[in-house]
Design a protein around this motif. Structure first.
Motif, mmCIF file in Angstrom:
data_model
loop_
_atom_site.group_PDB
_atom_site.id
_atom_site.type_symbol
_atom_site.label_atom_id
_atom_site.label_comp_id
_atom_site.label_asym_id
_atom_site.label_seq_id
_atom_site.Cartn_x
_atom_site.Cartn_y
_atom_site.Cartn_z
ATOM 1 N N THR A 99 -71.790 58.000 -38.283
ATOM 2 C CA THR A 99 -70.555 59.118 -38.567
ATOM 3 C C THR A 99 -70.068 59.551 -39.545
ATOM 4 O OG1 THR A 99 -69.681 60.010 -36.786
ATOM 5 C CG2 THR A 99 -72.173 59.914 -36.469
ATOM 6 N N ALA A 129 -67.427 61.791 -35.969
ATOM 7 C CA ALA A 129 -67.830 61.670 -34.568
ATOM 8 C C ALA A 129 -68.497 63.256 -33.931
ATOM 9 C CB ALA A 129 -67.199 61.100 -34.039
ATOM 10 N N ARG A 130 -69.568 64.317 -34.932
ATOM 11 C CA ARG A 130 -69.064 65.472 -34.361
ATOM 12 C C ARG A 130 -70.555 65.363 -33.432
ATOM 13 N NH1 ARG A 130 -66.616 68.409 -39.142
ATOM 14 N NH2 ARG A 130 -64.587 68.115 -38.486
ATOM 15 N N SER A 131 -71.022 66.075 -32.767
ATOM 16 C CA SER A 131 -72.307 65.760 -31.744
ATOM 17 C C SER A 131 -73.225 66.207 -33.050
ATOM 18 C CB SER A 131 -72.008 66.900 -30.818
ATOM 19 O OG SER A 131 -72.175 68.251 -31.101
ATOM 20 N N PHE A 187 -73.804 63.188 -35.008
ATOM 21 C CA PHE A 187 -75.207 61.965 -34.084
ATOM 22 C C PHE A 187 -75.822 62.409 -33.617
ATOM 23 C CE2 PHE A 187 -70.614 60.669 -32.390
ATOM 24 C CZ PHE A 187 -70.754 59.080 -32.935
ATOM 25 N N ASP A 213 -66.479 56.916 -35.716
ATOM 26 C CA ASP A 213 -67.492 57.504 -35.224
ATOM 27 C C ASP A 213 -66.939 57.644 -33.122
ATOM 28 O OD1 ASP A 213 -69.982 56.970 -36.485
ATOM 29 O OD2 ASP A 213 -70.050 54.840 -35.490
ATOM 30 N N ALA A 255 -59.869 64.414 -27.321
ATOM 31 C CA ALA A 255 -61.256 63.442 -26.712
ATOM 32 C C ALA A 255 -61.014 62.346 -27.514
ATOM 33 C CB ALA A 255 -62.399 64.422 -27.833
ATOM 34 N N TYR A 301 -65.699 57.805 -27.026
ATOM 35 C CA TYR A 301 -66.726 57.903 -27.485
ATOM 36 C C TYR A 301 -68.334 58.319 -26.723
ATOM 37 C CZ TYR A 301 -64.523 53.295 -28.694
ATOM 38 O OH TYR A 301 -63.639 52.334 -29.835
ATOM 39 N N ASN A 356 -69.512 61.749 -27.530
ATOM 40 C CA ASN A 356 -70.737 61.621 -28.769
ATOM 41 C C ASN A 356 -71.667 60.909 -29.138
ATOM 42 O OD1 ASN A 356 -70.125 64.602 -28.244
ATOM 43 N ND2 ASN A 356 -68.875 64.643 -30.914
ATOM 44 N N TYR A 357 -70.511 58.918 -29.229
ATOM 45 C CA TYR A 357 -71.470 57.938 -29.649
ATOM 46 C C TYR A 357 -72.582 57.660 -28.424
ATOM 47 C CZ TYR A 357 -72.352 53.307 -30.309
ATOM 48 O OH TYR A 357 -72.783 51.699 -30.767
ATOM 49 N N ARG A 366 -74.094 59.774 -25.804
ATOM 50 C CA ARG A 366 -74.466 60.544 -25.387
ATOM 51 C C ARG A 366 -76.124 60.467 -26.583
ATOM 52 N NH1 ARG A 366 -70.464 63.577 -23.167
ATOM 53 N NH2 ARG A 366 -69.098 64.078 -25.438
ATOM 54 N N ALA A 367 -75.958 60.176 -27.384
ATOM 55 C CA ALA A 367 -77.042 59.563 -28.580
ATOM 56 C C ALA A 367 -77.337 58.472 -28.584
ATOM 57 C CB ALA A 367 -75.623 59.499 -30.262
#
Length: 285
Positions: free
Chosen positions: A42, A45-47, A50, A72, A80, A86, A88-89, A91-92
């Protein structure tokens, strides 16, 4: 024949939809055993970024081994970055930032070279070096042995020395001695293939860098590019793998072959059981 596609630095959030579609088409056409995604997935590193990257990986419909890059980790979201860098990372792409893939012909080991406290700079710790060495030591004779991380270990131009991962000298020496064939990186948006420095290159190990796969953030006019690595174990004195760079060609709206390297893998593990009286490895480049 085993085929691996290596891409890095897609920077979702700055991706070009036409290039994304062309890369999906390339993967579907060549049907690699594995896709290696080497970080900076990304831009910030935004949701949502991702989520776009996750959709891209799902479209490939090929096993994909992923490691994070410095982009990321949140940059502007300080809370955050401090409390869950990590999140958002994870969760993806799940909680494992150092995944491993193993088959009869391939061993791919992921290494997380990011450090939230270091901003963009990467580092490889003694613990990580030892972990990878143990996995390499346990590799089967017919496996191509790949280590994937985001930050490069070898620079092609002097100005990129500042972008090399900390701990690299020990990492290269130990991993080469343990039998690594290819050390894959990204981060600097510049594709190249280079041997490790002679002083620490114990087994004929190569560094392979990927450019930026789909992002607008190309460097110095180098187009979007990925690497395809082909490997067929040979029961001779030495084995050879081919690293082919594919560049995105705007006029064709597709990725096309741009450069090719044939790399001799001269480790003793690839040789026949009888000793080689000459002790000579075939060299190609």
């Amino acid at each position: 024949m085993t085929s691996v596609l290596h891409l890095s630095d897609p920077h979702f959030g700055t991706e070009q939809p036409a290039v994304v579609d062309a890369l999906v088409g390339l993967v579907r056409a060549c049907q690699p055993e594995l896709v290696l995604l080497g970080g900076d997935i990304t831009q910030r590193a935004r949701s949502a970024q991702f989520a776009a990257a996750r959709r891209f990986v799902d479209r490939l419909a090929v096993p994909t081994l992923v490691v994070p890059g410095n982009h990321d980790i949140p940059l502007f979201n300080i809370v955050a970055r401090l409390l869950d860098p990590y999140g958002n990372y994870r969760r993806a792409f799940g909680p494992d930032r150092e995944p491993v893939y193993s088959s009869d012909t391939l061993l791919a080991i992921g290494v997380d070279s990011t450090r939230p406290q270091r901003h963009k700079n990467g580092y490889v710790s003694s613990r990580q070096i030892e972990r990878v060495a143990r996995l390499l030591d346990g590799a089967r004779p017919g496996q191509l042995r790949i280590v994937l991380m985001h930050h490069p270990l070898v620079a092609a131009v002097e100005s990129d020395q500042v972008n090399l991962a900390g701990g690299r000298e020990n990492a290269m020496r130990v991993w080469s001695q343990a039998g690594a064939d290819l050390l894959l990186g990204g981060h600097i948006h510049l594709p190249y293939v280079a041997p490790l420095p002679a002083r620490i290159n114990q087994q004929g190990t190569w560094a392979v860098q990927a450019g930026t796969a789909v992002s607008q953030r190309i460097r110095g006019g180098v187009p979007n590019s990925v690497n395809i690595i082909d490997w067929a174990p040979e029961r001779t004195r030495a084995s050879v793998c081919r690293v082919q760079r594919w560049d995105y060609l705007v006029s064709a709206n597709s990725f096309v072959p741009a450069a090719e390297h044939e790399l001799a893998l001269s480790r003793q593990a690839w040789r026949v059981a009888e000793p080689d009286p000459l002790g000579v490895a075939l060299g190609y480049h």
